[in-house]
Scaffold this active site. Structure first.
Site, PDB file in Angstrom:
ATOM      1  N   LYS A   9       0.897  -1.192   0.014  1.00 30.57           N
ATOM      2  CA  LYS A   9      -0.195  -0.016   0.040  1.00 30.57           C
ATOM      3  C   LYS A   9       0.697   1.123  -0.026  1.00 30.57           C
ATOM      4  O   LYS A   9       1.775   1.464   0.743  1.00 30.57           O
ATOM      5  CB  LYS A   9      -0.985   0.244   1.169  1.00 30.57           C
ATOM      6  CG  LYS A   9      -1.732   1.218   1.268  1.00 30.57           C
ATOM      7  CD  LYS A   9      -2.576   0.979   2.622  1.00 30.57           C
ATOM      8  CE  LYS A   9      -3.572   2.121   3.091  1.00 30.57           C
ATOM      9  NZ  LYS A   9      -4.192   2.024   4.293  1.00 30.57           N
ATOM     10  N   SER A  25      -3.330   2.709 -17.449  1.00 30.47           N
ATOM     11  CA  SER A  25      -2.350   2.303 -16.350  1.00 30.47           C
ATOM     12  C   SER A  25      -2.109   3.398 -15.415  1.00 30.47           C
ATOM     13  O   SER A  25      -2.656   4.655 -15.344  1.00 30.47           O
ATOM     14  CB  SER A  25      -1.051   2.010 -17.113  1.00 30.47           C
ATOM     15  OG  SER A  25      -0.421   3.106 -17.637  1.00 30.47           O
ATOM     16  N   TYR A  58      -3.111  -1.206 -13.783  1.00 34.40           N
ATOM     17  CA  TYR A  58      -1.859  -1.969 -13.663  1.00 34.40           C
ATOM     18  C   TYR A  58      -0.876  -0.862 -13.650  1.00 34.40           C
ATOM     19  O   TYR A  58      -0.986   0.127 -14.060  1.00 34.40           O
ATOM     20  CB  TYR A  58      -1.313  -3.026 -14.625  1.00 34.40           C
ATOM     21  CG  TYR A  58      -1.402  -2.436 -16.044  1.00 34.40           C
ATOM     22  CD1 TYR A  58      -0.220  -1.877 -16.496  1.00 34.40           C
ATOM     23  CD2 TYR A  58      -2.509  -2.081 -16.932  1.00 34.40           C
ATOM     24  CE1 TYR A  58      -0.248  -1.180 -17.813  1.00 34.40           C
ATOM     25  CE2 TYR A  58      -2.342  -1.446 -18.186  1.00 34.40           C
ATOM     26  CZ  TYR A  58      -1.141  -1.250 -18.730  1.00 34.40           C
ATOM     27  OH  TYR A  58      -1.098  -0.574 -19.937  1.00 34.40           O
TER      28      TYR A  58
END
Length: 114
Positions: A9, A25, A58
């Site tokens: 995180k 992305s 991603y």
């Protein structure tokens, strides 16, 4: 049984760029990627603290030390430059392993730097 748990995180970084005309992305400063144990191509969930948006994309590796957090493609419509976001990745693991697993969580400073 396997469950999905938080693996990594990046907590509360600022969006520095939004590029609608790039294939989808999120570009993340390579220093932040290393510190949070994330890699290029990894699926991440993005949460925008300013507007409540939550979406997946991603990672693309950004320039080291740049503080870059850039949402690309359609994701650029979900944020505004300056928004505070949380970037999370998850991993599947055995239930027993998950009980003792410790995720990597980083808290970047001003300018999205470590």
């Amino acid at each position: 049984m396997e469950i999905e748990v938080l693996k990594s995180k990046i907590h509360c970084v600022k969006v520095t760029q939004a590029n609608l005309n790039y294939m989808g992305s999120i570009t993340i400063d390579e220093d932040l990627m290393d510190a949070s144990n994330m890699i290029a191509g990894e699926k991440v969930q993005i949460v925008d603290n300013n507007n409540g948006e939550r979406f997946e994309t991603y990672i693309i590796k950004g320039n080291r030390g740049s503080g870059c957090i850039c949402l690309n493609g359609a994701a650029a419509r979900k944020v505004q430059i300056g928004d505070t976001v949380i970037i999370m990745s998850f991993a599947r693991m055995d239930f027993e392993e998950a009980k003792t697993f410790k995720p990597t969580v980083i808290f970047p400073k001003e300018g999205n730097l470590l």
